[in-house]
Scaffold this motif. Structure first.
Motif, PDB file in Angstrom:
ATOM      1  N   ALA A   1       0.829  -1.202   0.000  1.00  0.00           N
ATOM      2  CA  ALA A   1       0.000   0.000   0.000  1.00  0.00           C
ATOM      3  C   ALA A   1       0.868   1.258   0.000  1.00  0.00           C
ATOM      4  CB  ALA A   1      -0.924  -0.010   1.213  1.00  0.00           C
ATOM      5  N   ILE A   2       1.919   1.263   0.788  1.00  0.00           N
ATOM      6  CA  ILE A   2       2.814   2.429   0.859  1.00  0.00           C
ATOM      7  C   ILE A   2       3.499   2.657  -0.484  1.00  0.00           C
ATOM      8  CG2 ILE A   2       4.951   3.295   1.912  1.00  0.00           C
ATOM      9  CD1 ILE A   2       4.038   1.689   4.477  1.00  0.00           C
TER      10      ILE A   2
ATOM     11  N   CYS B   1       1.771   4.479  -3.266  1.00  0.00           N
ATOM     12  CA  CYS B   1       1.514   5.917  -3.079  1.00  0.00           C
ATOM     13  C   CYS B   1       2.754   6.781  -3.284  1.00  0.00           C
ATOM     14  CB  CYS B   1       0.966   6.173  -1.670  1.00  0.00           C
ATOM     15  SG  CYS B   1      -0.642   5.434  -1.356  1.00  0.00           S
ATOM     16  N   THR B   2       3.868   6.190  -3.630  1.00  0.00           N
ATOM     17  CA  THR B   2       5.110   6.949  -3.807  1.00  0.00           C
ATOM     18  C   THR B   2       5.687   6.695  -5.194  1.00  0.00           C
ATOM     19  OG1 THR B   2       6.425   5.155  -2.829  1.00  0.00           O
ATOM     20  CG2 THR B   2       5.647   6.894  -1.339  1.00  0.00           C
ATOM     21  N   ARG B   3       6.297   7.733  -5.791  1.00  0.00           N
ATOM     22  CA  ARG B   3       6.902   7.575  -7.113  1.00  0.00           C
ATOM     23  C   ARG B   3       8.136   6.686  -7.048  1.00  0.00           C
ATOM     24  NH1 ARG B   3       7.536  13.586  -9.396  1.00  0.00           N
ATOM     25  NH2 ARG B   3       8.046  13.928  -7.193  1.00  0.00           N
TER      26      ARG B   3
ATOM     27  N   VAL C   1       1.051  10.469   2.041  1.00  0.00           N
ATOM     28  CA  VAL C   1       0.715   9.049   1.904  1.00  0.00           C
ATOM     29  C   VAL C   1      -0.429   8.682   2.840  1.00  0.00           C
ATOM     30  CG1 VAL C   1       1.542   6.692   2.272  1.00  0.00           C
ATOM     31  CG2 VAL C   1       3.000   8.350   1.095  1.00  0.00           C
TER      32      VAL C   1
ATOM     33  N   ARG D   1      -3.768  10.120   1.566  1.00  0.00           N
ATOM     34  CA  ARG D   1      -4.317   9.372   0.433  1.00  0.00           C
ATOM     35  C   ARG D   1      -4.922   8.050   0.888  1.00  0.00           C
ATOM     36  NH1 ARG D   1      -1.003   7.451  -5.029  1.00  0.00           N
ATOM     37  NH2 ARG D   1      -2.504   5.827  -5.658  1.00  0.00           N
ATOM     38  N   LEU D   2      -4.218   7.330   1.754  1.00  0.00           N
ATOM     39  CA  LEU D   2      -4.711   6.028   2.203  1.00  0.00           C
ATOM     40  C   LEU D   2      -5.932   6.164   3.098  1.00  0.00           C
ATOM     41  CD1 LEU D   2      -1.297   4.224   2.787  1.00  0.00           C
ATOM     42  CD2 LEU D   2      -2.942   3.812   0.941  1.00  0.00           C
TER      43      LEU D   2
ATOM     44  N   GLU E   1      -8.873   6.742   0.691  1.00  0.00           N
ATOM     45  CA  GLU E   1      -9.234   5.567  -0.104  1.00  0.00           C
ATOM     46  C   GLU E   1      -9.989   4.514   0.700  1.00  0.00           C
ATOM     47  OE1 GLU E   1      -5.649   4.111  -1.806  1.00  0.00           O
ATOM     48  OE2 GLU E   1      -5.510   5.712  -3.312  1.00  0.00           O
TER      49      GLU E   1
ATOM     50  N   HIS F   1      -9.079   1.941   2.568  1.00  0.00           N
ATOM     51  CA  HIS F   1      -8.572   0.621   2.200  1.00  0.00           C
ATOM     52  C   HIS F   1      -9.098  -0.449   3.153  1.00  0.00           C
ATOM     53  CE1 HIS F   1      -5.450  -1.974   0.333  1.00  0.00           C
ATOM     54  NE2 HIS F   1      -5.445  -2.567   1.502  1.00  0.00           N
TER      55      HIS F   1
END
Length: 424
Positions: free
Chosen positions: A64-65, A68-70, A119, A122-123, A126, A128
Motif C-alpha cells: 500500500a505504501i 503511493c510513492t513515485r 501518503v 491518500r490512504l 481511499e 482501504h
C-alpha cells in the motif's frame, strides 16, 4: 509541546520495539523491557499491539505504501516504519485518523514529514480494506507453497493473524476432574483444555494449587510420544521453558532437565515448585552434558528457526536468524548425535523442532539415519496423538502446521520423529 500529544509515548515505544526487531534483529520478547521501559498499563499494551499487528501485516502495508510513492522508500527508512505503524492503527486497530496522523508525524523527526502526511492522507481517503489472508514475506511465501501446497500455505498465512488461545495441561487425572469444570473451555486431548478467552493466567482456578501449566497443544506431543514410564531415567534436553519436563515428571519418570541458560532454567524450577513435581535441573550445553548412567528416554526439542510459532511470535518471519539455517542445522546435528550416545541400547528419543522448514525436520532425520546405522525410526501411530490433527508421513514422523485446528484457534507448527538406539 510535541511530547504532550496524547498517545505519543505509546507510539514511541512501538517504534523502538519494531526498530529492535527489524533493524537490530532482536526477538520481540527480548526487546520488550528495554523498548517499553517506563510504559505501564494501557500504553504498554497499545505499544505491543501496534508492533505485533505491524509485523503480521507488513507485506500488505508495504504494498500500500509503495503504491503511493513515485520511488519506493528504503526498507530501513524511518518514514516507512512510521507509515507501517500508522496503517496498523488505521486498518487493524481502527484508531481514528486524526489520532494516527498527529502521533505519526512527530516520529518522522528530521525525515520527510510532507511525504508521510501525503501518503497517510491518500490512504485514509481511499478507505482501504485489508484482505482476509495476509501476504507472507519472502522467502517463506514461495518456500511454503512449494513444500505444503497453495492451500496449506494459505492456511499458514491465515494463522499469522489468529489470536493464540490458552492451552492448559493438567498435572494428573484427579486435577483435571477437579479443575476442568471450573476452567471451562474445550477438551482437545486427554489431560488438557483450551481456553479461547481468559485474563490473568495466575488468577485462573487451580493455578495457585499447581494443578496445571500452560503449554501449546502441539508442544505437548513430544513428551507424550516418548511414553515415559514411572521410574525410567529420562532427560529433557534444551528444556526451558519446562512444559515437557513437567509432563515427564508427572508421568513418574526420574527426570533431568538440561538447558544452557541458567535464567531460563529458573523458570523451570519455579514451575516445578508450583506444581509440586520433581526433576533435577542442570545448566549446561546439552552437547557436553553426560548422564551419570545410560538413559531410557530423551526428549530433544532442539533450538531452531521457530517459524512454527508465528501465531504467538509475529516477529519470527522478519528475524535474520530464522533465514540463516546453516548454524542451526549444525547445532541440531551435534545435539542429536550426542543425545543418542546417552541412551541405553533400546532407549528411545523424540526429536522435535517448532519449525516449518524441512531442512530442520525431515532432512535432518534423513541425514542422521544415513550417517548412523545404529539408530532406527520408531514410527508414530496416528492414535498416539490423542486425536490432535497432524500430518503423518509414510516414514512414521509427523508434522503439525499453524493452519490446523483453525476453527479452534490453531496450534504451533512442529516436526517430530521418534528414534531408537539399537543394540550394537
Amino acid at each position: 509541546m510535541i511530547e504532550n500529544i496524547p498517545g505519543l509515548s505509546a507510539r514511541r515505544g512501538a517504534f523502538k520495539l519494531l526498530s529492535s526487531v527489524l533493524w537490530q534483529h532482536r526477538p520481540l520478547d527480548m526487546a520488550l523491557d528495554r523498548a517499553l521501559h517506563g510504559l505501564e498499563g494501557p500504553d504498554r499494551a497499545l505499544a505491543r499491539a501496534i508492533a505485533s499487528h505491524t509485523l503480521r501485516w507488513m507485506v500488505d502495508f508495504d504494498m500500500a505504501i509503495d503504491g503511493c510513492t513515485r520511488k519506493p522508500l528504503p526498507h530501513d527508512a524511518r518514514a516507512r516504519l512510521v507509515l507501517r505503524m500508522a496503517l496498523a492503527q488505521l486498518w487493524v486497530l481502527k484508531t481514528p485518523a486524526h489520532a494516527v496522523v498527529s502521533t505519526a508525524l512527530p516520529l518522522v523527526e528530521a525525515g520527510p514529514r510532507r511525504l508521510v502526511h501525503g501518503v497517510l492522507g491518500r490512504l485514509i481517503r481511499e478507505e482501504h480494506v485489508l484482505p482476509a489472508v495476509p501476504l507472507l514475506p519472502e522467502p517463506y511465501a514461495t518456500r511454503w507453497q512449494e513444500t505444503y501446497g497453495i492451500d496449506m500455505a494459505e492456511s499458514i498465512a491465515r494463522a499469522t493473524v489468529m489470536e493464540a488461545p490458552l492451552d492448559i495441561v493438567f498435572r494428573s487425572n484427579e486435577d483435571e476432574a477437579r479443575w476442568a469444570p471450573e476452567l471451562g473451555g474445550e477438551r482437545l486431548a486427554p489431560g488438557m483444555v483450551r481456553l479461547m478467552e481468559w485474563q490473568g493466567v495466575e488468577e485462573l482456578p487451580g493455578y495457585g494449587e499447581g494443578a496445571w501449566w500452560v503449554q501449546d497443544v502441539a508442544a505437548q506431543l513430544p513428551a507424550r510420544l516418548v511414553n515415559a514410564k514411572p521410574g525410567e531415567r529420562v532427560a529433557d534436553l534444551c528444556a526451558a521453558p519446562g512444559g515437557k519436563t513437567l509432563q515427564l515428571a508427572a508421568a513418574g519418570a526420574s527426570v533431568t532437565a538440561v538447558d544452557v541458560s541458567e535464567a531460563r532454567l529458573r523458570r523451570v524450577t519455579e514451575n516445578l515448585e508450583r506444581t509440586g513435581l520433581a526433576a533435577e535441573t542442570v545448566a549446561r550445553d546439552a552437547r557436553k552434558w553426560k548422564a551419570p548412567e545410560p538413559l531410557d528416554a530423551i526428549v530433544l526439542d532442539a533450538p531452531c528457526s521457530a517459524t512454527g510459532t508465528l501465531r504467538r511470535h509475529p516477529d519470527v518471519l522478519h528475524l535474520k536468524g530464522a533465514r540463516n539455517l546453516k548454524p542451526l542445522l549444525e547445532l541440531q546435528a551435534e545435539l542429536i548425535d550426542h543425545a543418542l550416545k546417552l541412551l541405553r541400547p533400546g532407549g528411545r528419543m523424540v526429536y522435535a523442532v517448532c519449525s516449518l522448514e524441512p531442512e530442520e525436520g525431515e532432512r535432518q532425520i534423513e541425514a542422521l539415519l544415513e550417517r548412523n546405522k545404529d539408530v532406527a525410526l520408531d514410527p508414530i501411530a496416528p492414535e498416539e496423538t490423542g486425536g490432535i490433527e497432524v500430518l503423518h508421513s509414510p516414514e512414521g514422523w509427523l508434522r503439525t502446521l499453524p493452519g490446523m485446528l483453525a476453527d479452534k484457534g490453531g496450534l504451533d507448527g512442529f516436526f517430530m520423529a521418534r528414534l531408537v538406539r539399537q543394540a550394537p
